[in-house]
Design a protein around this motif. Sequence first.
Motif, PDB file in Angstrom:
ATOM      1  N   TYR A  74       8.414  10.578   4.126  1.00  0.00           N
ATOM      2  CA  TYR A  74       7.293   9.776   3.631  1.00  0.00           C
ATOM      3  C   TYR A  74       7.455   9.524   2.136  1.00  0.00           C
ATOM      4  CZ  TYR A  74       2.451   8.305   2.823  1.00  0.00           C
ATOM      5  OH  TYR A  74       1.334   7.597   2.473  1.00  0.00           O
ATOM      6  N   SER A  75       7.715  10.590   1.376  1.00  0.00           N
ATOM      7  CA  SER A  75       7.887  10.435  -0.071  1.00  0.00           C
ATOM      8  C   SER A  75       9.066   9.525  -0.381  1.00  0.00           C
ATOM      9  CB  SER A  75       8.086  11.802  -0.729  1.00  0.00           C
ATOM     10  OG  SER A  75       6.931  12.608  -0.593  1.00  0.00           O
ATOM     11  N   ALA A  76      10.181   9.714   0.328  1.00  0.00           N
ATOM     12  CA  ALA A  76      11.361   8.877   0.086  1.00  0.00           C
ATOM     13  C   ALA A  76      11.056   7.406   0.341  1.00  0.00           C
ATOM     14  CB  ALA A  76      12.521   9.348   0.963  1.00  0.00           C
ATOM     15  N   SER A  77      10.320   7.127   1.422  1.00  0.00           N
ATOM     16  CA  SER A  77      10.002   5.731   1.741  1.00  0.00           C
ATOM     17  C   SER A  77       9.103   5.113   0.680  1.00  0.00           C
ATOM     18  CB  SER A  77       9.350   5.636   3.119  1.00  0.00           C
ATOM     19  OG  SER A  77       8.056   6.211   3.139  1.00  0.00           O
ATOM     20  N   LYS A  78       8.162   5.899   0.149  1.00  0.00           N
ATOM     21  CA  LYS A  78       7.264   5.371  -0.871  1.00  0.00           C
ATOM     22  C   LYS A  78       7.976   5.197  -2.211  1.00  0.00           C
ATOM     23  CE  LYS A  78       3.715   5.043   1.854  1.00  0.00           C
ATOM     24  NZ  LYS A  78       3.232   3.728   2.298  1.00  0.00           N
ATOM     25  N   PRO A 107      -3.589   4.755  -3.081  1.00  0.00           N
ATOM     26  CA  PRO A 107      -4.787   5.562  -2.852  1.00  0.00           C
ATOM     27  C   PRO A 107      -4.462   7.043  -2.993  1.00  0.00           C
ATOM     28  CG  PRO A 107      -4.333   4.067  -1.000  1.00  0.00           C
ATOM     29  CD  PRO A 107      -3.123   4.088  -1.864  1.00  0.00           C
ATOM     30  N   GLY A 108      -5.517   7.842  -3.154  1.00  0.00           N
ATOM     31  CA  GLY A 108      -5.358   9.267  -2.981  1.00  0.00           C
ATOM     32  C   GLY A 108      -5.390   9.562  -1.495  1.00  0.00           C
ATOM     33  N   PHE A 109      -5.575  10.821  -1.130  1.00  0.00           N
ATOM     34  CA  PHE A 109      -5.722  11.160   0.285  1.00  0.00           C
ATOM     35  C   PHE A 109      -6.910  10.376   0.848  1.00  0.00           C
ATOM     36  CE2 PHE A 109      -3.676  15.127  -1.317  1.00  0.00           C
ATOM     37  CZ  PHE A 109      -2.503  15.011  -0.584  1.00  0.00           C
ATOM     38  N   VAL A 129       0.867  -1.174   0.000  1.00  0.00           N
ATOM     39  CA  VAL A 129       0.000   0.000   0.000  1.00  0.00           C
ATOM     40  C   VAL A 129       0.905   1.225   0.000  1.00  0.00           C
ATOM     41  CG1 VAL A 129      -1.813   1.249   1.204  1.00  0.00           C
ATOM     42  CG2 VAL A 129      -1.810  -1.252   1.212  1.00  0.00           C
ATOM     43  N   SER A 130       0.909   1.916  -1.115  1.00  0.00           N
ATOM     44  CA  SER A 130       1.799   3.053  -1.285  1.00  0.00           C
ATOM     45  C   SER A 130       0.978   4.335  -1.335  1.00  0.00           C
ATOM     46  CB  SER A 130       2.651   2.858  -2.546  1.00  0.00           C
ATOM     47  OG  SER A 130       3.581   3.920  -2.685  1.00  0.00           O
ATOM     48  N   SER A 131       1.324   5.234  -2.252  1.00  0.00           N
ATOM     49  CA  SER A 131       0.725   6.559  -2.277  1.00  0.00           C
ATOM     50  C   SER A 131       1.139   7.269  -3.556  1.00  0.00           C
ATOM     51  CB  SER A 131       1.216   7.351  -1.058  1.00  0.00           C
ATOM     52  OG  SER A 131       0.950   8.721  -1.168  1.00  0.00           O
TER      53      SER A 131
END
Length: 272
Positions: free
Chosen positions: A155-159, A185-187, A140-142
Motif C-alpha cells: 500500500y505504501s509503495a503504491s502511494k 486523507p487521514g484514516f 486520492v492518496s494517503s
Amino acid sequence: MDELKNKTVIITGASSGIGLACAEVFAQQGANLVLAARRYVDLCTLAQSLETNYRIRALAVQCDVAKEADCQLLIQQAVTTFGGVDVLVNNAGISMRALFGELDLAVLHRLMDVNFWGTVYCTKYAIGELLRSGGSVVAVSSIAGFRGLPGRTGYSASKFAIHGFMESLRVENLKTGLHVMLACPGFTASNIRQTALDAAGAAHGETSMDEAQMMTAQEVAERIVLGVVRRRRTLVMTRQGKLAVWMNKLFPAWVDKQVYKLFAKEKNPLVK
C-alpha cells in the motif's frame, strides 16, 4: 460553487466509501458524473438516485482500473456521452495488512495494479480531454504516500509511486493549465480495511482499527471538491497527518518509533 455546474466528473471506485461520497458532493454542485467501479448493479442504483435527487446526469460504467482496456473504454464512454472531461478523480484503491516476510508477492502486484496503474491508465486516456478543458486530475492518496507504514508495504509503495507520478505530471504541465492535485486523507471510516488483502491475498473481512475515531468519507469528499474548485496542489487533511509529514522530514528516526507504537495498538497487531 457554480464552477462545477454542468462539468463532467469521472470518479473511479465510486460504488462505496470516499468515491461514493465524492459522487454525492459533486452532484450537489451540479456536476454531471461518470461513475466507475466493478460493482455495476450498485453503480446503476447510485446513478439513478443521483439523477433523481440532484437533477444531474450520471453514467454508470463497469470498470476494473487494473485493466488498461477498461480504463480506455471508461474515458471513451465519458467523452461519447458528455463531449469531454473536466475532472478525473482517481479514487479506486485497495489496501493490505501483512508483514512483508509473510506475504505472497502477488499481493504487492495487485496493490500496484489497482492503486498505481489504475491511476496511470485513467490519467493517460483522459489527459487529452483534460488539457482541452483546462481541467483537474486528482489522485486520492494517503499519508502512507509520505511515510511507509508497517504491515502495509504494498500500500505504501503504491502511494509513494502515485506521488512521484503526480508530481512529475504537475511539473510537465506547469504552463498548460492542467490542475494536478494529491488528496491525502487521514484514516477514514470506510470499508477499505475490511477489504484489505491479507498475506495470501484474501480479504480480511474486519477492521483492525477504531473506525469511530476516524474522518468520515463525507468530510473527505467535501475537502476534495473544494480543493478542485480552489485548484489546490496537495491536501493533507488532518492535523495528525500534517504533523507526521513535517516531523518525518525533520526527525525520521523518531517518527519510525512513533509509527511503530501506533500500529502496535491495532487489534491483533502485526508489530508488538
